[in-house]
Design an enzyme around this catalytic site. Structure first.
Site, PDB file in Angstrom:
ATOM      1  CD  GLU A 157      18.258 -13.006  -7.329  1.00 45.07           C
ATOM      2  OE1 GLU A 157      17.899 -12.989  -6.137  1.00 45.07           O
ATOM      3  OE2 GLU A 157      17.943 -11.718  -7.466  1.00 45.07           O
ATOM      4  NE  ARG A 210       5.319   1.368  -0.945  1.00 43.48           N
ATOM      5  CZ  ARG A 210       5.763   1.333  -0.199  1.00 43.48           C
ATOM      6  NH1 ARG A 210       7.348   1.693  -0.482  1.00 43.48           N
ATOM      7  NH2 ARG A 210       6.006   1.132   0.980  1.00 43.48           N
ATOM      8  CG  HIS A 227      21.097 -36.300  -3.352  1.00 47.02           C
ATOM      9  ND1 HIS A 227      21.607 -37.900  -3.167  1.00 47.02           N
ATOM     10  CD2 HIS A 227      22.450 -35.458  -3.522  1.00 47.02           C
ATOM     11  CE1 HIS A 227      22.884 -37.727  -2.932  1.00 47.02           C
ATOM     12  NE2 HIS A 227      23.478 -37.144  -3.233  1.00 47.02           N
ATOM     13  CG  ASN A 282      -0.028   2.353   3.569  1.00 54.01           C
ATOM     14  OD1 ASN A 282      -0.216   2.297   2.739  1.00 54.01           O
ATOM     15  ND2 ASN A 282       1.303   2.994   3.156  1.00 54.01           N
ATOM     16  N   GLY A 283      -0.489  -0.852   6.878  1.00 50.12           N
ATOM     17  CA  GLY A 283      -0.273  -1.584   7.693  1.00 50.12           C
ATOM     18  C   GLY A 283      -1.411  -2.915   8.256  1.00 50.12           C
ATOM     19  CE  LYS A 328      14.806 -11.062  -9.578  1.00 52.35           C
ATOM     20  NZ  LYS A 328      15.561 -10.548  -8.290  1.00 52.35           N
ATOM     21  CD1 TRP A 350      -0.141  -5.544  -3.577  1.00 50.83           C
ATOM     22  CD2 TRP A 350      -0.046  -6.722  -1.559  1.00 50.83           C
ATOM     23  NE1 TRP A 350       0.870  -7.605  -3.486  1.00 50.83           N
ATOM     24  CE2 TRP A 350       0.893  -7.594  -2.163  1.00 50.83           C
ATOM     25  CE3 TRP A 350      -0.248  -6.860  -0.433  1.00 50.83           C
ATOM     26  CZ2 TRP A 350       0.527  -8.464  -2.067  1.00 50.83           C
ATOM     27  CZ3 TRP A 350       0.094  -8.017  -0.088  1.00 50.83           C
ATOM     28  CH2 TRP A 350       0.656  -8.947  -0.724  1.00 50.83           C
ATOM     29  CD  GLU A 353      11.336 -11.419  -8.432  1.00 55.04           C
ATOM     30  OE1 GLU A 353      10.415 -11.064  -7.573  1.00 55.04           O
ATOM     31  OE2 GLU A 353      12.765 -10.958  -8.638  1.00 55.04           O
ATOM     32  CE  LYS A 387      12.103  -2.848  -5.475  1.00 53.08           C
ATOM     33  NZ  LYS A 387      12.803  -3.647  -6.239  1.00 53.08           N
ATOM     34  CB  CYS A 412      -0.719   0.265   1.038  1.00 49.69           C
ATOM     35  SG  CYS A 412      -1.666  -0.860   1.403  1.00 49.69           S
TER      36      CYS A 412
HETATM   37  C1  F6R Z   1      13.479 -10.599  -5.736  1.00 56.91           C
HETATM   38  C2  F6R Z   1      12.691  -8.957  -4.426  1.00 56.91           C
HETATM   39  C3  F6R Z   1      12.078  -9.733  -3.075  1.00 56.91           C
HETATM   40  C4  F6R Z   1      13.051  -8.989  -2.317  1.00 56.91           C
HETATM   41  C5  F6R Z   1      12.882  -9.466  -0.553  1.00 56.91           C
HETATM   42  C6  F6R Z   1      13.462  -8.585   0.716  1.00 56.91           C
HETATM   43  O1  F6R Z   1      13.434  -9.769  -6.707  1.00 56.91           O
HETATM   44  O2  F6R Z   1      12.553  -8.462  -4.578  1.00 56.91           O
HETATM   45  O3  F6R Z   1      12.357 -10.740  -2.523  1.00 56.91           O
HETATM   46  O4  F6R Z   1      14.844  -9.557  -1.887  1.00 56.91           O
HETATM   47  O5  F6R Z   1      11.090  -9.138  -0.364  1.00 56.91           O
HETATM   48  O6  F6R Z   1      12.928  -6.934  -0.183  1.00 56.91           O
HETATM   49  P1  F6R Z   1      14.177  -6.199   1.083  1.00 56.91           P
HETATM   50  O7  F6R Z   1      14.677  -6.264   0.290  1.00 56.91           O
HETATM   51  O8  F6R Z   1      13.467  -4.536   0.669  1.00 56.91           O
HETATM   52  O9  F6R Z   1      13.674  -6.317   2.645  1.00 56.91           O
END
Ligand code: F6R
Length: 599
Positions: free
Chosen positions: A472, A27, A495, A100-101, A476, A74, A479, A594, A2
């Protein structure tokens, strides 16, 4: 997650609110709304879906107002629809809030308020706040907000308007609120990204603080009534940094920004081949290091563990922040906890940090967002200086976190009077240009991506320091392209995951020159024997490797410990290209936010 934007000043509020909402889009959200002061009444408009839907719904009654609040939601409590979207109004329509929250005791409060005659329209937890404020309102909005907040349990970033008071009241507990101080105007937001185009002078509200803003004046108090002299800070980045600058997506722009971002992380931190960090750490007390984070930041933590053990000779472990916060881990004053977060607002990481502090541990933060909650709550830390990361999928933060962790481990090494070779430092400074070289080869990835974009699954395999990079790469891909992908240590394939391999399974191998290079080639043979499709990322020319691979992408040669900084780049590009070729919303993938500010 949010987002909140609010305005009070001399200009029409609505264009500023709508522009702010667009800046907060990254976000993640599913509905949006605003309230502004009409001629006599508050005008509130809400829509499910994109902000463009909200813009279409604006009519002339809303356009002249110079005060307003707005929100991107959100969904957590109640499905994403117009009714559950914020702002929420009191029964008589005189008070309006955006929140928010999460309000944890909302169901008890809701029952109580209903028994007292309040009528609820939404399924949200947030709506209880506006009814509580209405219940306590006696002609002074600030006092009513304080009284309401005394009753709520949970987290909030809150902005409130009353139709007869020309002011905005904001409050914060566990969810960020930033107050931008302009010339005769104030822009309030949950993220400085929505403010920077208007002013660079900001006040970051702390937990349990409330501010009353009337356009020219901003008074900040603690919720217990004691006055605060707010600390005015300067935002260091520019509005231009949150624009796409000709790139099709923010994610692509951020991938291409990595050479500069890494240089910014390094800047001023190595002099005469010595790492210089200003950290308040009682070095003699550190017997163990615990790295904690979520998502991509957790992947960089896995690499950090390898660095700490190798360069600092200190035992290190890695824990998901969401697990650490509820586990009875062994943490005391001899443990150094390193919390890693791009946004500095991730709820689980913040809770992990607080738990570590309560247990008496020393805490260091590795954070990108300046002034964020985690940055302010750690004893000391390293800012990445990567600039704002807008694409939901983290890219430049990962390489900068990895670099920051390397610097930290070298700093510990120096403290132990162990040597750091000049040649290693030299290689470290070659990394930005080497990333630049990989980016020049991006068209090759575009071609490869077209052969993978229709696949349903993918496996990413690497060993040692390449294993977190495999994780990683898989994250990527899944997601942003919605292709199911898993990262695995290459030798673990036999395994279990080997059962998945057939002619439809792409397998991305990280085959970096080093002690396990030959072993990784054996794993490739195993995949080849089962007709899997192999894409190899390597720094070594080798005939057999070439024969085994359906596609091969060469990265420049570097020290094996620095290889994650290079190997991850083609994996980011691959995920980006596949998602883009599938026509997906790369910067705002479905269901993702985000900054994950709720549990
Ligand atoms: C993946 C991604 C998320 C963040 C995770 C932690 O591309 O962006 O997995 O890495 O939500 O976020 P931060 O680093 O902001 O604590």
């Amino acid at each position: 997650m949010c987002g909140i934007i609010a305005y009070i000043g001399y200009r029409p509020a609505l264009p500023i609110l709508l522009d702010g909402l667009k800046k907060l889009e990254y976000r993640g959200y599913d509905s949006a709304g605003f309230s502004v002061m009409g001629e006599k009444e508050l005008v509130t408009v809400k829509r499910k879906g994109r902000i463009s839907e909200l813009e279409k719904a604006v009519d002339s009654s809303a356009t002249a107002s110079k005060i307003g609040i707005a929100h991107t939601r959100w969904a957590t409590h109640g499905e994403p629809n117009e009714i559950n979207a914020h702002p929420h109004l009191s029964c008589d329509g005189s008070i309006v809030i955006v929140h928010n929250g999460i309000i944890e005791n909302y169901s008890v409060l809701k029952e109580l308020l209903i028994s007292e005659g309040h009528r609820f329209t939404s399924e949200t937890d947030s709506e209880v706040i506006v009814h509580l404020i209405e219940k306590f309102y006696r002609g002074n909005l600030e006092s009513a907000v304080v009284a309401a907040l005394e009753n709520v349990e949970g987290t909030y970033g809150l902005a409130v308007l009353h139709r007869s008071e020309n002011k905005i009241v904001v409050a914060r507990k566990g969810s960020p609120m930033v107050i931008g101080l302009g010339q005769n105007e104030t822009i309030i937001a949950s993220d400085a990204v929505a403010i920077v185009a208007h002013t660079k002078k900001v006040v970051y509200l702390n937990d349990n603080e409330i501010a009353v803003i009337n356009g020219t004046e901003c008074i900040v108090r603690k919720l217990d009534g004691s006055m605060i002299t707010p600390e005015i800070q300067e935002i260091r980045w520019t509005a231009g940094q949150i624009e796409k600058r000709g790139f099709k997506h923010f994610m692509l722009k951020e991938i291409f920004e990595q050479p500069e971002a890494i240089l910014n992380t390094l800047r001023g931190r190595i002099k005469d081949n010595r790492v210089k960090l200003s950290l308040s750490v009682d070095f003699d007390r550190v017997k163990r290091i615990l790295l904690t984070a979520c998502g991509t930041s957790w992947h960089s933590a896995l690499i950090g563990k390898i660095y700490f053990e190798k360069y600092a000779g200190i035992p290190a472990e890695v824990d998901y922040a969401s697990e650490f916060r509820y586990r009875q881990g062994i943490i005391d004053e001899n443990v150094l906890v390193v919390v890693i977060s791009q946004s500095g607002e991730t709820a689980d990481t913040l809770a992990a940090l607080r738990k570590a502090k309560t247990a008496g541990a020393q805490v260091i933060g590795i954070v990108n967002a300046v002034g964020s909650t985690i940055a302010r709550e750690v004893n000391s830390g390293i800012y990445l200086h990567a600039g704002p990361e807008i694409g939901v999928a983290s890219t430049k933060a990962f390489v900068c976190q990895t670099m920051a962790l390397l610097l930290l481990s070298l700093w510990f090494r120096q403290e132990k009077r162990l040597p750091v070779s000049d040649a290693f430092i030299e290689r470290l400074f070659q990394i930005p240009a080497q990333i630049g070289k990989i980016l020049e080869d991006a068209p090759q990835i575009t071609r490869i991506a077209s052969e993978y974009s229709q696949k349903q699954n993918a496996l990413y395999l690497g060993r040692g320091i390449s294993f977190p990079v495999a994780l990683e790469g898989a994250l990527k891909l899944k997601e942003i392209s919605y292709i199911h992908a898993e990262g695995y240590p290459a030798a673990e394939m036999k395994h279990g995951p080997i059962a998945l391999i057939d002619e439809n399974m792409p397998v991305v191998f990280l085959a970096t020159n080093g002690q396990v290079f030959d072993k990784v080639m054996s794993n490739m043979q195993e995949v080849k024997a089962r007709r899997g499709i192999i894409l190899t990322v390597t720094d070594r020319e080798n005939k057999l490797l070439n024969d085994l691979s359906n596609h091969i992408f060469y990265v420049p040669e570097t020290d094996e410990d620095l290889s994650p900084l290079l190997n991850v780049i083609p994996l980011q590009l691959l995920a980006y290209e596949i998602a883009d070729q599938k026509g997906l919303n790369v910067d705002k993938p479905r269901n993702l936010a985000k900054s994950v500010t709720v549990e």
